[in-house]
Scaffold this motif. Structure first.
Motif, PDB file in Angstrom:
ATOM      1  N   UNK A   1       0.840  -1.196   0.000  1.00 18.21           N
ATOM      2  CA  UNK A   1       0.000   0.000   0.000  1.00 18.21           C
ATOM      3  C   UNK A   1       0.870   1.239   0.000  1.00 18.21           C
ATOM      4  N   UNK A   2       0.554   2.157  -0.903  1.00 22.28           N
ATOM      5  CA  UNK A   2       1.236   3.443  -0.950  1.00 22.28           C
ATOM      6  C   UNK A   2       0.451   4.417  -0.092  1.00 22.28           C
ATOM      7  N   UNK A   3       1.082   4.894   0.975  1.00 22.55           N
ATOM      8  CA  UNK A   3       0.435   5.827   1.889  1.00 22.55           C
ATOM      9  C   UNK A   3       0.734   7.239   1.413  1.00 22.55           C
ATOM     10  N   UNK A   4      -0.314   7.975   1.053  1.00 24.17           N
ATOM     11  CA  UNK A   4      -0.151   9.287   0.422  1.00 24.17           C
ATOM     12  C   UNK A   4      -0.696  10.402   1.311  1.00 24.17           C
TER      13      UNK A   4
ATOM     14  N   UNK B   1     -11.895   9.948   1.847  1.00 27.04           N
ATOM     15  CA  UNK B   1     -10.526  10.164   2.319  1.00 27.04           C
ATOM     16  C   UNK B   1     -10.392  11.576   2.893  1.00 27.04           C
ATOM     17  N   UNK B   2      -9.528  11.751   3.915  1.00 24.43           N
ATOM     18  CA  UNK B   2      -8.721  10.694   4.538  1.00 24.43           C
ATOM     19  C   UNK B   2      -9.581   9.767   5.399  1.00 24.43           C
ATOM     20  N   UNK B   3      -9.097   8.548   5.571  1.00 23.53           N
ATOM     21  CA  UNK B   3      -9.826   7.591   6.378  1.00 23.53           C
ATOM     22  C   UNK B   3      -9.241   6.200   6.278  1.00 23.53           C
ATOM     23  N   UNK B   4      -9.822   5.235   7.010  1.00 23.21           N
ATOM     24  CA  UNK B   4      -9.254   3.883   7.128  1.00 23.21           C
ATOM     25  C   UNK B   4      -9.611   2.963   5.965  1.00 23.21           C
ATOM     26  N   UNK B   5      -9.309   3.409   4.761  1.00 22.54           N
ATOM     27  CA  UNK B   5      -9.575   2.626   3.553  1.00 22.54           C
ATOM     28  C   UNK B   5      -8.292   2.449   2.744  1.00 22.54           C
ATOM     29  N   UNK B   6      -8.171   1.299   2.090  1.00 22.51           N
ATOM     30  CA  UNK B   6      -7.132   1.069   1.089  1.00 22.51           C
ATOM     31  C   UNK B   6      -7.838   0.736  -0.220  1.00 22.51           C
ATOM     32  N   UNK B   7      -7.392   1.372  -1.302  1.00 21.62           N
ATOM     33  CA  UNK B   7      -8.010   1.170  -2.612  1.00 21.62           C
ATOM     34  C   UNK B   7      -7.019   0.510  -3.563  1.00 21.62           C
ATOM     35  N   UNK B   8      -7.462  -0.571  -4.204  1.00 20.55           N
ATOM     36  CA  UNK B   8      -6.639  -1.230  -5.214  1.00 20.55           C
ATOM     37  C   UNK B   8      -6.894  -0.532  -6.549  1.00 20.55           C
TER      38      UNK B   8
ATOM     39  N   UNK C   1      -3.591   1.946  -2.405  1.00 18.99           N
ATOM     40  CA  UNK C   1      -3.333   3.352  -2.088  1.00 18.99           C
ATOM     41  C   UNK C   1      -4.275   3.813  -0.996  1.00 18.99           C
ATOM     42  N   UNK C   2      -3.762   4.689  -0.122  1.00 21.87           N
ATOM     43  CA  UNK C   2      -4.619   5.214   0.947  1.00 21.87           C
ATOM     44  C   UNK C   2      -4.136   6.571   1.410  1.00 21.87           C
TER      45      UNK C   2
END
Length: 207
Positions: free
Chosen positions: A66-69, A93-100, A121-122
């Motif tokens: 995961x790329x944390x942006x 976003x921002x929040x506790x989600x990761x997106x493929x 990405x998150x």
């Protein structure tokens, strides 16, 4: 043995943030709290660190990093995002989600899924992580800190130091960090698809 920094969860000390950033720039692996669970974090593109994270996690090259942006504009640099995807990302976003999402040529191929050329990405909602990303002036490559054979992420920074003190360069403590990982949503096929239910609610996606 890993260094151990205690940072204020809402107003992190600038001196310690700078020192943590220096460790990352120097090729260090850091265990840090987020708005969901603890994660392992490093600079993007360091092949040796990617291998070290895989060994700690017990995963293979098909594992999605995961790329944390810092924000949505940074996500747009590293992933292909159409208008409908952008509106969805902006809403949660921002929040506790990761997106493929499909990665762009800005990313080294070794950080992408070998077949799908995708990456997680998150944009986290956590003062310490936000300060660190601002100091780094770029994204961090991360993976949830779940050890082999365990179902939940580690939550206690002292336990992390005891168990991984010789495998990471820094452990950051910043108050309570829960055991629930991010909710992972795959956006590559158009309609959102649930990959992992986690801390982020599913209602925004109609799931």
């Amino acid at each position: 043995m890993a260094q151990y920094f205690s940072l204020h969860p809402e107003q992190p000390q600038a001196r310690l943030v700078r020192q943590a950033a220096e460790i990352l720039r120097g090729g260090g692996l850091v265990a840090l709290p987020t708005d969901s669970a603890y994660a392992l974090a490093c600079q993007v593109g360091d092949a040796a660190l990617l291998d070290r994270i895989r060994r700690i996690r017990g995963v293979d090259e098909r594992h999605h990093f995961t790329l944390m942006c810092r924000d949505l504009s940074e996500i747009g640099t590293y992933a292909r995002v159409d208008n409908s995807q952008y509106r969805l990302l902006k809403a949660v976003t921002p929040g506790p989600y990761t997106f493929i999402l499909e990665g762009t040529k800005e990313l080294p191929r070794r950080v992408l899924h070998p077949k799908r050329k995708t990456i997680g990405l998150r944009v986290p909602e956590h003062a310490v992580v936000s300060a660190l990303l601002a100091e780094i002036d770029g994204p961090l490559l991360t993976s949830t800190l779940i050890l082999p054979g365990e179902e939940l992420p580690l939550t206690d920074p002292e336990e992390i130091r005891d168990r991984l003190g010789k495998q990471v360069e820094l452990v950051i403590e910043a108050g309570y960090c829960g055991p629930e990982a991010t909710t992972v949503i795959d956006l590559t096929s158009g309609a959102p698809e649930l990959v992992r239910a986690g801390r982020g609610p599913l209602e925004p996606f109609g799931l």
